[in-house]
Scaffold this motif. Structure first.
Motif, mmCIF file in Angstrom:
data_model
loop_
_atom_site.group_PDB
_atom_site.id
_atom_site.type_symbol
_atom_site.label_atom_id
_atom_site.label_comp_id
_atom_site.label_asym_id
_atom_site.label_seq_id
_atom_site.Cartn_x
_atom_site.Cartn_y
_atom_site.Cartn_z
ATOM 1 N N LEU A 191 54.778 42.671 40.058
ATOM 2 C CA LEU A 191 53.699 43.378 39.372
ATOM 3 C C LEU A 191 52.436 43.399 40.229
ATOM 4 C CD1 LEU A 191 52.763 44.839 36.813
ATOM 5 C CD2 LEU A 191 52.082 42.619 35.886
ATOM 6 N N THR A 192 52.141 42.282 40.864
ATOM 7 C CA THR A 192 50.979 42.233 41.760
ATOM 8 C C THR A 192 51.103 43.264 42.867
ATOM 9 O OG1 THR A 192 50.716 39.855 41.331
ATOM 10 C CG2 THR A 192 49.638 40.748 43.301
ATOM 11 N N ALA A 193 52.307 43.361 43.436
ATOM 12 C CA ALA A 193 52.521 44.262 44.566
ATOM 13 C C ALA A 193 52.390 45.724 44.158
ATOM 14 C CB ALA A 193 53.896 44.008 45.176
ATOM 15 N N ILE A 194 53.018 46.108 43.057
ATOM 16 C CA ILE A 194 52.969 47.526 42.678
ATOM 17 C C ILE A 194 51.604 47.910 42.117
ATOM 18 C CG2 ILE A 194 55.449 47.615 42.265
ATOM 19 C CD1 ILE A 194 54.876 47.593 39.267
ATOM 20 N N SER A 195 50.815 46.911 41.668
ATOM 21 C CA SER A 195 49.470 47.193 41.159
ATOM 22 C C SER A 195 48.453 47.368 42.280
ATOM 23 C CB SER A 195 49.011 46.068 40.226
ATOM 24 O OG SER A 195 49.881 45.909 39.135
ATOM 25 N N HIS A 196 48.807 46.948 43.518
ATOM 26 C CA HIS A 196 47.924 47.052 44.684
ATOM 27 C C HIS A 196 46.620 46.295 44.465
ATOM 28 C CE1 HIS A 196 49.837 50.744 46.889
ATOM 29 N NE2 HIS A 196 50.745 49.915 46.402
ATOM 30 N N THR A 197 46.702 45.146 43.762
ATOM 31 C CA THR A 197 45.507 44.334 43.532
ATOM 32 C C THR A 197 45.301 43.299 44.616
ATOM 33 O OG1 THR A 197 46.819 42.861 42.111
ATOM 34 C CG2 THR A 197 45.604 44.646 41.026
ATOM 35 N N ASN A 198 46.315 43.117 45.461
ATOM 36 C CA ASN A 198 46.228 42.176 46.577
ATOM 37 C C ASN A 198 46.378 42.970 47.868
ATOM 38 O OD1 ASN A 198 46.783 40.304 48.641
ATOM 39 N ND2 ASN A 198 47.688 38.845 47.191
ATOM 40 N N SER A 199 45.346 42.952 48.719
ATOM 41 C CA SER A 199 45.361 43.782 49.924
ATOM 42 C C SER A 199 46.483 43.418 50.874
ATOM 43 C CB SER A 199 44.010 43.662 50.649
ATOM 44 O OG SER A 199 43.743 42.312 50.994
#
Length: 804
Positions: free
Chosen positions: A68-76
């Motif tokens: 979820l973090t990856a597909i949300s692009h919240t972590n550069s």
């Protein structure tokens, strides 16, 4: 939601697996030989194990799930797909919801494989499976205690019990049985007068005749359609808004709700009922009223959730078609052909070829859902205009004729401005100038939104500005064409067209050819309802059984496939299916046969020995005690308080107050009740907005209105108790019940009256003693609040919200 229950698996198959296949497998699957970052996403175990940075999915914990973090692009440092644009918000929301529900995932495979533990089922294998073979009438078995059996249903049930050395339970007490019968058939408790009349008829005509008379009266009641229509609305994923990111209201959806209720009251044959919903626009009509009814019926195909903020029109259409395929096949066949959108079905005999054959049918269909472009959404779906002669009620206002002309001129000016700006920008681009100077994104959005709003206003009125009767529904499209085979379900990778047709596992020779000039929906409806179709009658018979017994003969009522449960009584299920068709597909006849059985009349008494042998009561050694659904709890409170308004309200709150606007704005309108429950009408008429349900429906396990739901969950959680203790609706009904019994001559009479109203029985000695002590302990001034508190305590009891 249980992590691997049928609904969770259905959500994964329809919403999650296609995303993984389309966007993730090319870099993270055994099939492609790639595991970037040590991550494989082609199985449940590998997805949960994750890669170099940790677990990709932690069931129930989206905040800890790196996927979820990856597909949300919240972590550069962690972005998937690794491109500038992330996945659409609706997809991200689906992934989050999936993880929150426990990440249900059926992909259990042997080590080193990429598919399920078994290969996809072939058509030949499928035709050997019980569900894909035509039901066969079987003679009822001989039994050792024939007097117990009242009809053939009982013979099948007692035979299974005897084979396991079990006995049926005794008959339920008259009051208990009558309360069960009323709630099951009309969704309301019997009045004390109805209970007294039933007992009197039993003494005069005998119990069997009294039951028949009561059943026939309930089946003829208009309340029957409200109760049983709501069951179908669960299956039809009825809602009055689009859901997803934009969540725009559907102000004309109420017409379909009313159509369904009327159809069950009129006992429209089930095969005709299905045909009207799938292809009503293609059926002949005798007058405008009948034409309108048939068009409204096709709202079944238009009501589904929609991502109205989708930027790619091709993707929107593909998703719309997919949702329609999923709904029809799951609702009617208890199988989802939509699972074959991007790969052959992993468990059942449906291939991508089958999917795109059906996609051509629905892709040749135009869907009218009545939204227009606004700053909240990019997708418009015209409303379906009904014949004026039908006299359908209209709740939106007209427009003065001069304003119509003004709007038309504004629209024409905007279209001309758009064309002129595009041409100027093109010339600037060709001569080395700056196209943005002539046609900026701001200009494009202004024209797009303004034009959409004007078109939306004009679509609701005729040439003179008079309001038009509008509905949701479908018609054949302007272009009839086969759908292209899309590799991995990707709209950007179309292949050769697939001839329109139906799933090959069910072969009905007389219906194999589709007309070149029609979508094929009418032929599809005839294929579904043909007597040789092995699933349609079975599935509906099982749905009816489930709504009377709390569990289907096939426990997975929405899944008759290889991954579903096998029937507990296969011969009985076939008997019901064959009788259903032979009886003219009459739902009322089927309900009548079941509730007149001795199996249905059993008590719910616990038997330790029987429970040890059959703890899930699959052999039906007793009637299953069960909690009522949200509507029955709410309607029951209104009924016992004497405040229920049994008339049908005109339209709906959505049609009259909310209109066609984003649901996010309704909290700003003081005319709209905060919890959407400002009504004394039956619960079937409450607004059903995706993601914004009335409190009582939301708390007591209402069907998820974005999914086909033939079997609601039943939970027991603290917020339910808090609602019964503190909810304004419950307190108001308690006050109404107190007012109703306040006129009784003494506390003892008040207690007896309250018990008869709430539980259809007299209080026992201890209950009477405690009630008198509580009610009679106050002064004249305090008697009303005390009586109200006592009534609320009764409404909050487990006995009130359970059926024995």
């Amino acid at each position: 939601m249980v992590a691997d229950d049928a609904k969770g698996i259905a959500f994964f198959e329809s919403r999650i697996r296609p995303v993984l296949v389309k966007h993730c497998y090319k870099c993270h699957s055994v099939e492609t030989g790639k595991s970037n970052g040590g991550l494989l996403l082609d199985s449940r175990e590998k997805t949960r194990a994750g890669g170099d940075t940790g677990p990709a999915v932690v069931p129930g914990k989206p905040e800890q799930s790196l996927l979820l973090t990856a597909i949300s692009h919240t972590n550069s440092d962690l972005k998937m797909p690794p491109k500038k644009d992330r996945l659409p918000p609706a997809v991200i929301a689906d992934v989050k919801a999936w993880i929150s529900m426990g990440a249900p995932d059926p992909r259990k495979e042997a080590a080193g494989t990429v598919t399920a533990a078994r290969p996809p089922v072939t058509v030949e294998e499928g035709r050997k499976f019980w569900a894909y073979q035509k039901p066969v009438a079987v003679a009822p078995p001989a039994i050792s205690i024939p007097p117990w059996a009242r009809n053939e249903i009982d013979a099948f049930v007692i035979s299974k019990l005897e084979a396991s050395n079990l006995k049926p339970s005794l008959h339920a007490a008259p009051g208990t049985f009558l309360r069960r019968l009323h709630y099951d058939l009309v969704g309301l408790p019997p009045s004390p007068e109805a209970l007294a009349a039933f007992s009197a008829r039993g003494r005069v005509d005998g119990v069997e005749k009294a039951i028949e008379t009561e059943v026939d009266a309930l089946l003829a009641s208009p309340r029957f359609g409200e109760r049983w229509g709501r069951h179908w609305l669960d299956v039809a994923r009825f809602a009055e808004s689009s859901g997803k990111e934009a969540n725009i209201s559907f102000p004309y959806a109420f017409r379909y709700r009313d159509y369904v209720i009327d159809a069950f009251n009129d006992d429209v044959p089930y095969d005709r009922f299905l045909t009207e919903q799938i292809a009503g626009d293609l059926l002949p009509a005798s007058d405008d009223k009948e034409r309108a009814r048939l068009l409204i019926a096709t709202g079944f195909l238009a009501l589904g959730p929609k991502n109205l903020d989708e930027a790619d029109p091709r993707q929107f259409v593909a998703d719309l078609v997919d949702e329609q395929i999923d709904t029809v096949t799951r609702a009617v066949l208890a199988n989802s052909v939509a699972c074959a959108r991007c790969h052959d079905h992993k468990f059942d005999p449906f291939s991508m070829q089958d999917y795109y054959a059906l996609a051509g049918v629905f892709g040749s269909t135009r869907t009218f859902f009545g939204t227009y472009v606004t700053p909240s959404n990019r997708i418009a779906g015209d409303p379906l205009v009904l014949p004026k002669g039908a006299g359908a009620p209209i709740f939106h206002a007209g427009i003065p004729p001069q304003q119509v002309e003004k709007l038309k001129k504004q629209l024409a000016d905007l279209k001309k401005e758009d064309a002129d700006r595009r041409a100027a920008a093109m010339r600037a681009s060709m001569t080395g100038g700056d196209p943005e100077k002539f046609y900026s994104i701001t200009d494009a959005l202004r024209i797009f939104w303004t034009s959409g709003g004007i078109e939306g206003q004009l679509e609701k009125v005729d040439e003179n500005g008079a309001p038009l009767p509008l509905a949701m529904g479908v018609t054949d499209g302007a272009r009839i064409a086969d759908a292209p085979f899309m590799e991995r379900g990707d709209v950007a990778r179309p292949g050769k067209p697939v001839p329109r047709g139906f799933p090959r596992v069910i072969e009905i020779e007389s219906l194999s050819k589709l007309p070149a000039d029609r979508s094929g929906r009418l032929e599809f409806a005839r294929w579904l309802t043909h007597p040789d179709n092995p699933l349609t009658a079975r599935v509906m018979a099982n749905r009816v059984w489930r709504n009377l017994f709390g569990a289907g003969l096939v426990a997975t009522v929405d899944n008759f496939g290889f991954s579903g449960e096998r029937p507990s009584h296969p011969e009985l299920l076939d008997h019901l299916a064959v009788r259903f068709v032979a009886g003219g597909w009459s739902v009322k006849k089927l309900v009548r046969e079941i509730v007149l059985s001795r199996t249905y009349r059993q008590s719910s008494t616990y038997d330790p020995a029987a429970f040890k042998a059959d703890p899930d009561n699959r052999l039906l050694w007793r009637f299953p005690k069960r909690r009522m659904d949200a509507e029955a709890i709410r309607d029951g409170m209104l009924a016992v308080s004497g405040e229920l308004n049994e008339s049908r309200p005109a339209g709906s709150l959505v049609a009259k107050e909310i209109g066609d606007r984003p649901i996010s704005l309704i909290g700003l309108d003081p005319k709209i009740p905060k919890d959407l429950d400002g009504s004394l009408h039956r619960s079937v008429y409450l607004p059903v907005l995706r993601d914004t349900l009335p409190d009582v429906l939301d708390l007591f396990d209402f069907a998820e209105p974005s999914l086909v739901t033939g079997d609601r969950q039943t939970t027991n959680v603290p917020p339910q108790a808090l609602y019964l203790m503190n909810g304004p609706f419950v307190k108001a009904r308690a006050a109404g019940l107190a007012n109703r019994i306040a006129g009784e001559k003494d506390p003892a009479s008040q207690v007896r009256s309250a018990f008869l109203l709430c539980f259809s029985r007299e209080p026992d000695a201890e209950e009477l003693k405690l009630g008198i002590a509580f009610i009679g302990g106050g002064t004249k001034e305090s008697s009303k609040p005390i009586l109200t508190a006592y009534c609320q305590a009764l409404l909050a009891t487990a006995e009130f919200r359970n059926v024995d």
